[in-house]
Design a protein around this motif. Sequence first.
Motif, PDB file in Angstrom:
ATOM      1  N   PRO A  28       0.850  -1.045  -0.086  1.00 21.15           N
ATOM      2  CA  PRO A  28      -0.218  -0.251   0.279  1.00 21.15           C
ATOM      3  C   PRO A  28       0.758   1.365  -0.157  1.00 21.15           C
ATOM      4  O   PRO A  28       0.019   2.787  -0.687  1.00 21.15           O
ATOM      5  CB  PRO A  28      -1.029   0.223   1.523  1.00 21.15           C
ATOM      6  CG  PRO A  28       0.507  -1.357   2.256  1.00 21.15           C
ATOM      7  CD  PRO A  28       0.851  -1.994   1.260  1.00 21.15           C
ATOM      8  N   ALA A  73      -6.427  -4.916  -2.462  1.00 27.32           N
ATOM      9  CA  ALA A  73      -6.140  -4.016  -1.891  1.00 27.32           C
ATOM     10  C   ALA A  73      -6.208  -2.680  -2.677  1.00 27.32           C
ATOM     11  O   ALA A  73      -6.574  -1.487  -3.139  1.00 27.32           O
ATOM     12  CB  ALA A  73      -6.014  -3.250  -0.439  1.00 27.32           C
ATOM     13  N   VAL A  74      -5.042  -3.057  -3.211  1.00 31.92           N
ATOM     14  CA  VAL A  74      -3.828  -2.150  -4.461  1.00 31.92           C
ATOM     15  C   VAL A  74      -4.328  -2.027  -5.760  1.00 31.92           C
ATOM     16  O   VAL A  74      -4.214  -0.951  -6.342  1.00 31.92           O
ATOM     17  CB  VAL A  74      -2.336  -2.718  -4.374  1.00 31.92           C
ATOM     18  CG1 VAL A  74      -1.646  -1.836  -5.213  1.00 31.92           C
ATOM     19  CG2 VAL A  74      -1.272  -2.571  -3.073  1.00 31.92           C
ATOM     20  N   TYR A  96       2.666   0.875  -4.160  1.00 31.34           N
ATOM     21  CA  TYR A  96       1.629   1.553  -4.954  1.00 31.34           C
ATOM     22  C   TYR A  96       1.824   2.614  -5.557  1.00 31.34           C
ATOM     23  O   TYR A  96       1.300   2.808  -7.078  1.00 31.34           O
ATOM     24  CB  TYR A  96       0.126   1.777  -3.691  1.00 31.34           C
ATOM     25  CG  TYR A  96      -0.960   2.941  -4.287  1.00 31.34           C
ATOM     26  CD1 TYR A  96      -2.159   2.008  -5.312  1.00 31.34           C
ATOM     27  CD2 TYR A  96      -0.871   4.326  -4.125  1.00 31.34           C
ATOM     28  CE1 TYR A  96      -2.773   2.533  -5.252  1.00 31.34           C
ATOM     29  CE2 TYR A  96      -1.649   5.282  -4.402  1.00 31.34           C
ATOM     30  CZ  TYR A  96      -2.343   4.694  -5.532  1.00 31.34           C
ATOM     31  OH  TYR A  96      -4.005   4.838  -5.788  1.00 31.34           O
ATOM     32  N   GLU A  97       2.258   3.183  -5.254  1.00 35.72           N
ATOM     33  CA  GLU A  97       2.896   4.864  -5.689  1.00 35.72           C
ATOM     34  C   GLU A  97       3.809   4.746  -7.022  1.00 35.72           C
ATOM     35  O   GLU A  97       3.402   4.832  -7.633  1.00 35.72           O
ATOM     36  CB  GLU A  97       3.099   5.682  -5.027  1.00 35.72           C
ATOM     37  CG  GLU A  97       2.907   6.060  -3.698  1.00 35.72           C
ATOM     38  CD  GLU A  97       1.267   7.312  -4.376  1.00 35.72           C
ATOM     39  OE1 GLU A  97       1.549   7.274  -5.219  1.00 35.72           O
ATOM     40  OE2 GLU A  97       0.898   7.320  -3.120  1.00 35.72           O
ATOM     41  N   LYS A 128       1.315   3.376  -9.571  1.00 39.47           N
ATOM     42  CA  LYS A 128       0.453   4.361 -10.085  1.00 39.47           C
ATOM     43  C   LYS A 128       1.336   5.278 -11.023  1.00 39.47           C
ATOM     44  O   LYS A 128       0.476   5.767 -12.214  1.00 39.47           O
ATOM     45  CB  LYS A 128      -0.099   4.980  -9.274  1.00 39.47           C
ATOM     46  CG  LYS A 128      -0.611   6.224  -9.285  1.00 39.47           C
ATOM     47  CD  LYS A 128      -1.976   6.719  -8.326  1.00 39.47           C
ATOM     48  CE  LYS A 128      -0.595   7.111  -7.791  1.00 39.47           C
ATOM     49  NZ  LYS A 128      -1.475   8.220  -6.533  1.00 39.47           N
ATOM     50  N   THR A 161      -8.385  -2.496  -6.805  1.00 42.46           N
ATOM     51  CA  THR A 161      -8.394  -1.877  -6.035  1.00 42.46           C
ATOM     52  C   THR A 161      -8.051   0.032  -6.214  1.00 42.46           C
ATOM     53  O   THR A 161      -9.331   0.637  -7.096  1.00 42.46           O
ATOM     54  CB  THR A 161      -9.589  -1.682  -5.334  1.00 42.46           C
ATOM     55  OG1 THR A 161      -9.957  -2.996  -4.652  1.00 42.46           O
ATOM     56  CG2 THR A 161     -10.595  -1.408  -4.609  1.00 42.46           C
ATOM     57  N   GLU A 162      -7.520   0.498  -5.488  1.00 37.99           N
ATOM     58  CA  GLU A 162      -6.495   1.220  -5.445  1.00 37.99           C
ATOM     59  C   GLU A 162      -6.462   2.384  -6.944  1.00 37.99           C
ATOM     60  O   GLU A 162      -6.270   3.583  -6.744  1.00 37.99           O
ATOM     61  CB  GLU A 162      -6.291   1.717  -4.329  1.00 37.99           C
ATOM     62  CG  GLU A 162      -6.398   1.741  -3.213  1.00 37.99           C
ATOM     63  CD  GLU A 162      -5.360   2.653  -1.388  1.00 37.99           C
ATOM     64  OE1 GLU A 162      -5.030   3.810  -2.155  1.00 37.99           O
ATOM     65  OE2 GLU A 162      -5.241   1.896  -0.863  1.00 37.99           O
ATOM     66  N   LEU A 163      -5.233   1.701  -7.215  1.00 38.79           N
ATOM     67  CA  LEU A 163      -5.104   2.150  -8.621  1.00 38.79           C
ATOM     68  C   LEU A 163      -6.390   2.237  -9.941  1.00 38.79           C
ATOM     69  O   LEU A 163      -6.265   2.814 -10.481  1.00 38.79           O
ATOM     70  CB  LEU A 163      -4.128   0.866  -9.552  1.00 38.79           C
ATOM     71  CG  LEU A 163      -2.701   0.939  -8.267  1.00 38.79           C
ATOM     72  CD1 LEU A 163      -1.717  -0.949  -9.113  1.00 38.79           C
ATOM     73  CD2 LEU A 163      -1.835   1.797  -8.915  1.00 38.79           C
ATOM     74  N   LYS A 164      -7.567   1.466  -9.551  1.00 34.87           N
ATOM     75  CA  LYS A 164      -8.325   1.644 -10.576  1.00 34.87           C
ATOM     76  C   LYS A 164      -9.310   2.760 -10.325  1.00 34.87           C
ATOM     77  O   LYS A 164      -9.676   3.579 -11.511  1.00 34.87           O
ATOM     78  CB  LYS A 164      -9.251   0.356 -10.682  1.00 34.87           C
ATOM     79  CG  LYS A 164      -8.936  -1.218 -11.185  1.00 34.87           C
ATOM     80  CD  LYS A 164      -9.731  -1.899 -11.553  1.00 34.87           C
ATOM     81  CE  LYS A 164      -9.277  -3.552 -11.460  1.00 34.87           C
ATOM     82  NZ  LYS A 164     -10.108  -3.903 -12.010  1.00 34.87           N
ATOM     83  N   GLU A 165      -9.198   3.006  -8.905  1.00 35.85           N
ATOM     84  CA  GLU A 165      -9.749   4.523  -7.967  1.00 35.85           C
ATOM     85  C   GLU A 165      -9.123   5.899  -8.805  1.00 35.85           C
ATOM     86  O   GLU A 165      -9.239   6.863  -9.142  1.00 35.85           O
ATOM     87  CB  GLU A 165      -9.573   4.556  -7.269  1.00 35.85           C
ATOM     88  CG  GLU A 165     -10.860   2.918  -6.692  1.00 35.85           C
ATOM     89  CD  GLU A 165     -11.340   3.145  -5.093  1.00 35.85           C
ATOM     90  OE1 GLU A 165     -10.170   3.984  -4.899  1.00 35.85           O
ATOM     91  OE2 GLU A 165     -11.752   2.661  -4.497  1.00 35.85           O
ATOM     92  N   ALA A 166      -7.986   5.337  -9.123  1.00 32.99           N
ATOM     93  CA  ALA A 166      -6.559   5.992  -9.636  1.00 32.99           C
ATOM     94  C   ALA A 166      -6.354   6.425 -10.943  1.00 32.99           C
ATOM     95  O   ALA A 166      -5.663   7.361 -12.070  1.00 32.99           O
ATOM     96  CB  ALA A 166      -5.657   6.157  -8.862  1.00 32.99           C
TER      97      ALA A 166
END
Length: 216
Positions: A11, A40-41, A15-16, A19, A43-48
């Motif tokens: 995370p 979790a990662v 993650y960064e 991204k 999902t966050e990437l898709k949201e970004a």
Amino acid sequence: MKTVIVIGAGPGNGYEISKRFGQEGFQVVCAARTQETLAAVITELKEAGVEAVGVECDASRKADIASLIEWTEEQYGQVDVLVYNASILHQASVLEVSAEQITKEFEIDVLGALHAAQLVAPSMKERKDGAILITGGGAAMQAIKSLPGLSIGKAGVRQVTHMLHDTLKEDGVYVGTVTIAGEVKRGTALDPKNVAEAFYQLYTNRNEVETVLSAD
């Protein structure tokens, strides 16, 4: 479309980094030890706005790393960038830490990185293109007495990175490391976003083997 594998896609930095490369149009393959972390990662990437896929991979297991790279090559043709970001933290006194614990951390910090690099290097050499990027730590240069395994591992992987760089540079393959000298924490100079940017700049510029990020 170029493909990047991020081994150790947790995370924070993982993650960064995922991204940052994804925002530049890379196909992102995230690898982590557990499906929960990957979910979790991803999902966050898709949201970004970054499309990525997740693959379970225990960086201490050579077979897992080999399967990850083989799968990526089958799916996307080749690995253009390998980012090795895997490590573990175990606090202990150097007088009390077990050989088994040191070995476990060394397998992840050093041998995992070396094995992954050895697997992607031949095709990169053949194409005369590609990059291998490795997360380093300030403990490589100034040992942290409460983290003996990490200190030994980061010292080892720093040397591995420099050797890989010197070995592969004439073949058009770039190898570099971001040495993080301090605690990674959001909202500081060592924010994971800054770490990710340092990785991307290393990849883009290719003019130095090491960038040191400090909290100062």
